[in-house]
Design an enzyme around this catalytic site. Structure first.
Site, short mmCIF file in Angstrom:
data_model
loop_
_atom_site.label_atom_id
_atom_site.label_comp_id
_atom_site.label_asym_id
_atom_site.label_seq_id
_atom_site.Cartn_x
_atom_site.Cartn_y
_atom_site.Cartn_z
N ASP A 1 0.76 -1.11 -0.03
CA ASP A 1 -0.01 -0.04 0.02
C ASP A 1 0.96 1.20 0.19
O ASP A 1 2.16 0.98 0.42
CB ASP A 1 -0.76 0.03 1.34
CG ASP A 1 -2.13 0.75 1.05
OD1 ASP A 1 -2.05 2.08 0.72
OD2 ASP A 1 -3.37 0.29 0.91
N ASP B 1 3.27 2.21 -4.74
CA ASP B 1 2.53 2.95 -5.09
C ASP B 1 2.44 2.42 -6.68
O ASP B 1 3.38 2.02 -7.29
CB ASP B 1 2.93 4.27 -5.70
CG ASP B 1 2.00 5.07 -6.63
OD1 ASP B 1 1.12 4.52 -7.22
OD2 ASP B 1 2.28 6.14 -6.71
N TYR C 1 -14.83 6.30 -13.16
CA TYR C 1 -14.81 5.17 -12.20
C TYR C 1 -15.26 3.79 -12.93
O TYR C 1 -14.44 2.86 -12.96
CB TYR C 1 -15.23 5.56 -10.96
CG TYR C 1 -15.16 4.18 -9.97
CD1 TYR C 1 -14.16 4.05 -9.18
CD2 TYR C 1 -16.19 3.19 -9.67
CE1 TYR C 1 -13.82 2.95 -8.45
CE2 TYR C 1 -16.20 2.18 -8.64
CZ TYR C 1 -15.03 2.15 -8.02
OH TYR C 1 -14.90 1.16 -7.11
N1 LIG Z 1 -15.97 -0.08 -1.03
C1 LIG Z 1 -16.88 -0.38 -2.00
O1 LIG Z 1 -18.02 0.18 -1.70
C2 LIG Z 1 -16.16 -0.91 -2.98
C3 LIG Z 1 -17.51 -1.36 -4.23
C4 LIG Z 1 -16.82 -1.73 -5.23
C5 LIG Z 1 -15.40 -1.97 -5.42
N2 LIG Z 1 -14.57 -1.45 -4.49
C6 LIG Z 1 -13.14 -1.28 -4.87
O2 LIG Z 1 -12.59 -2.13 -3.91
C7 LIG Z 1 -11.12 -1.78 -3.74
C8 LIG Z 1 -10.86 -1.48 -2.38
O3 LIG Z 1 -11.54 -0.19 -1.99
P1 LIG Z 1 -12.05 -0.15 -0.51
O4 LIG Z 1 -13.44 0.30 -0.40
O5 LIG Z 1 -11.44 -0.90 0.35
O6 LIG Z 1 -11.29 1.26 -0.23
P2 LIG Z 1 -10.30 1.75 0.60
O7 LIG Z 1 -10.01 3.44 0.46
O8 LIG Z 1 -10.64 1.62 2.17
O9 LIG Z 1 -8.71 1.05 0.51
C9 LIG Z 1 -8.14 1.29 -0.71
C10 LIG Z 1 -6.55 1.32 -0.41
O10 LIG Z 1 -5.86 1.30 -1.66
C11 LIG Z 1 -4.71 2.19 -1.56
N3 LIG Z 1 -4.33 2.93 -2.56
C12 LIG Z 1 -5.01 3.80 -3.26
N4 LIG Z 1 -4.13 4.30 -4.28
C13 LIG Z 1 -3.02 3.45 -4.19
C14 LIG Z 1 -2.02 3.28 -4.98
N5 LIG Z 1 -1.72 4.41 -6.01
N6 LIG Z 1 -0.99 2.28 -4.66
C15 LIG Z 1 -1.19 1.86 -3.63
N7 LIG Z 1 -2.28 1.61 -2.76
C16 LIG Z 1 -3.27 2.71 -3.16
C17 LIG Z 1 -5.15 3.01 -0.22
O11 LIG Z 1 -4.10 3.76 0.51
C18 LIG Z 1 -5.98 2.42 0.67
O12 LIG Z 1 -5.47 1.82 1.76
C19 LIG Z 1 -11.00 -0.76 -4.80
O13 LIG Z 1 -10.43 -1.18 -6.10
C20 LIG Z 1 -12.30 -0.14 -5.04
O14 LIG Z 1 -12.55 0.46 -6.19
C21 LIG Z 1 -14.95 -0.95 -3.41
#
Ligand SMILES: NC(=O)c1ccc[n+]([C@@H]2O[C@H](COP(=O)([O-])OP(=O)(O)OC[C@H]3O[C@@H](n4cnc5c(N)ncnc54)[C@H](O)[C@@H]3O)[C@@H](O)[C@H]2O)c1
Length: 269
Positions: free
Chosen positions: A38, A64, A157
């Site tokens: 992360d 990243d 998105y």
């Molecule tokens: N939460 C939802 O409702 C939902 C729904 C559909 C899809 N998703 C997808 O699930 C995945 C996880 O989402 P989440 O809800 O856990 O979000 P979150 O924001 O809680 O976690 C995402 C993590 O990704 C990390 N991150 C962001 N950019 C980064 C980069 N460039 N390099 C490395 N790490 C990076 C962030 O620091 C964070 O720790 C994402 O791909 C999101 O699009 C989430």
């Protein structure tokens, strides 16, 4: 009893928060050695410390996912430390909303595409060779319900998540055609209770003033099951795809959305 992914080495991107954290914790609980990456260097080590306190194996690497040189280093470190990679969970992602697509800046479009699509591409470009070298495995790409259907304020998105969906299927076909023993599937969560909802500019305006998204209320209305999902409920699906229990699944999509994609179910009460 041996865990469902005992002996496997797993890489989880975006593992410091939300779904990625739940996936890292569950894979570790089920016997995998987990590499959590992360760009959040505060929360990432905390997640790993928690896994270790529970007596499981995990390591944090700062990453990243948009940096190509860092991908080469991360996979190199995994090979050096563990000698193999069995499970790749390409989960890191961001959401950037815009009330209208004409208000979205090209910089925001590119930033979102860089994380959500370039990051997934690079994970495969660098992860696949090590997986092939050590006899196969499972790649799981985090798409979204927004990768299956449109959302008015999340066009950019949706474009990235729709791209992830077909990227997964195409890599699944490449792996099947060379017979490398690697399965590739995408996961499509609906409204899940994670910190991402506090980060998405909701119906953003050109001035950057955004109202926070009330995802609880949204899920109550939109999800037939009447509530947001929990990160752990998505992680259970990822565990299935990572384990040998899903040995005949590739190029498939696992929708974990409380019924949203299936239709609407107005509640009587
Ligand atoms: N939460 C939802 O409702 C939902 C729904 C559909 C899809 N998703 C997808 O699930 C995945 C996880 O989402 P989440 O809800 O856990 O979000 P979150 O924001 O809680 O976690 C995402 C993590 O990704 C990390 N991150 C962001 N950019 C980064 C980069 N460039 N390099 C490395 N790490 C990076 C962030 O620091 C964070 O720790 C994402 O791909 C999101 O699009 C989430």
């Amino acid at each position: 009893m041996a865990g469902q992914v005992a002996g496997k080495v797993a890489l989880v991107t975006g593992g410091a928060s939300g779904i990625g954290q739940a996936v890292a914790e569950l894979l570790a609980e089920e016997g995998a050695s987990v590499v959590v990456t992360d760009m959040d260097e505060l929360r990432g080590p905390d997640v790993v410390a928690g896994i270790k306190r529970a007596g499981r194996e995990a390591v944090f690497l700062s990453q990243d996912v948009t940096s190509e040189p860092r991908w080469a280093e991360v996979v190199g470190e995994i090979e050096e430390r563990f000698g193999r990679l069995d499970v790749l969970v390409s989960n890191a992602g961001i959401g950037i909303g815009a009330a209208s697509i004409i208000e979205m800046s090209l910089a925001d479009w590119r930033r979102q595409t860089a994380v959500n699509l370039d990051g997934v591409f690079l994970s495969v470009k660098y992860g696949l060779p090590l997986m092939r070298k050590t006899g196969g495995g499972s790649i799981i790409m985090m798409s979204s319900l927004a990768g299956l259907r449109g959302a008015a304020t999340l066009a950019g998105y949706s474009a990235t998540k729709g791209g992830v969906r077909l990227f997964a299927k195409s890599i699944a076909m490449e792996c099947a055609s060379v017979g490398d023993g690697i399965r590739v599937n995408s996961v499509h969560p609906g409204i899940i209770d994670t910190p991402i909802w506090h980060k998405i500019p909701a119906g953003g305006t050109a001035s950057g003033q955004n109202a926070p998204i009330d995802f609880e209320a949204m899920a109550k209305l939109a999800a037939p099951l009447g509530r947001p999902g929990r990160a752990r409920e998505v992680a259970q699906g990822v565990l299935f795809l990572a384990s040998d229990a899903s040995s005949y699944l590739t190029g498939s999509e696992l929708v974990i959305d409380g019924g949203m994609f299936a239709g609407s179910a107005p509640r009587k009460s």
